[in-house]
Design a protein around this motif. Structure first.
Motif, mmCIF file in Angstrom:
data_model
loop_
_atom_site.group_PDB
_atom_site.id
_atom_site.type_symbol
_atom_site.label_atom_id
_atom_site.label_comp_id
_atom_site.label_asym_id
_atom_site.label_seq_id
_atom_site.Cartn_x
_atom_site.Cartn_y
_atom_site.Cartn_z
ATOM 1 N N GLN A 261 0.892 -1.296 -0.022
ATOM 2 C CA GLN A 261 0.004 0.054 -0.055
ATOM 3 C C GLN A 261 0.668 1.295 0.055
ATOM 4 O O GLN A 261 0.331 2.306 -0.668
ATOM 5 N N GLN B 106 2.153 2.547 -3.242
ATOM 6 C CA GLN B 106 1.115 3.110 -4.151
ATOM 7 C C GLN B 106 0.876 4.698 -3.397
ATOM 8 O O GLN B 106 -0.030 5.426 -4.159
ATOM 9 N N ARG C 167 5.602 8.526 -3.355
ATOM 10 C CA ARG C 167 5.831 9.366 -4.523
ATOM 11 C C ARG C 167 6.650 10.857 -4.327
ATOM 12 O O ARG C 167 7.592 11.113 -5.036
ATOM 13 N N ASP D 59 6.700 -4.993 -6.668
ATOM 14 C CA ASP D 59 7.148 -3.602 -7.246
ATOM 15 C C ASP D 59 8.425 -3.433 -6.528
ATOM 16 O O ASP D 59 9.242 -2.750 -7.250
#
Ligand SMILES: [Zn+2]
Length: 209
Positions: free
Chosen positions: A66, A69, A74, A130
């Motif tokens: 989680q 994302q 970011r 990822d």
């Protein structure tokens, strides 16, 4: 939900430190006290700093997925792999092996923890596809050496294991090179006759052509 970690702490303190106008007009001693208090508050807020003596409580794989994302991730890393801007401190120009571990007795034991240990939300797990792919070579699909990524040996070993596990489960693709073997040299050892041997070699030559 997630809080971005401070990778370059000094730089960000300067950027984030906004002194109110009322404080600026006060005498110098008061301003310093206010600044110190503000710095202390900021330090307390950013508990997840990459500093020495911090308790290390890594997140589980689902939370980590989680986090990858989230906006906090970011803001911190952007589209780059997590190890891209990590720099190691060593004397000379030949990089030695990375340290054995960053965590001793549940506490970060170094001032410059490796890119995985410094961020508690990064969990190396076969489910966390990822994150694992950030440590793989895009050309060969193999795990990048620890001297390139800078992760400590403990995390690197875990990385090798979890990547192999993810490949077994089919989460990550694995490429096998195509090899053709010529077993004709071993037929004598196996006790095969000349006729079979000739037939086999002819087949092999036909296939190869
Ligand atoms: Zn580490």
């Amino acid at each position: 939900m997630f809080r971005a970690i401070r990778i370059n702490a000094c730089k960000q303190i300067l950027q984030e430190l906004v002194i109110p106008k009322a404080v600026q007009q006060r005498p110098l001693s008061v301003t310093c006290a206010c600044l110190r208090r503000q710095e202390k508050r900021e330090e307390e807020e950013n508990v997840r700093d990459a500093r020495k003596g911090r308790e290390y409580n890594p997140a589980d794989a689902e939370t980590s997925k989680q986090y990858l994302q989230s906006k906090a991730y970011r803001d911190t890393y952007g589209d780059d792999p997590v190890w891209k801007f990590y720099r190691r401190n060593f004397r000379g120009h030949i990089a030695p092996d990375t340290r054995l571990t960053c965590v001793r007795k549940g506490v970060i034991s170094t001032g410059n923890a490796c890119p995985v240990c410094r961020d508690e939300y990064l969990c190396i797990s076969y489910k966390n596809r990822d994150l694992l792919q950030q440590f793989l070579d895009p050309m060969t699909g193999e795990v990048l050496p620890s001297k390139v990524t800078g992760v400590c040996q403990k995390q690197h070993q875990r990385l090798l294991f979890e990547v192999a596990k993810a490949q077994d489960y089919g989460y990550i693709e694995k490429y096998f090179p195509l090899r053709k073997y010529n077993y004709s040299e071993y037929y004598k050892l196996a006790g095969l006759t000349k006729e079979i041997l000739n037939a086999e070699t002819e087949e092999m030559s036909e296939n190869s052509v």
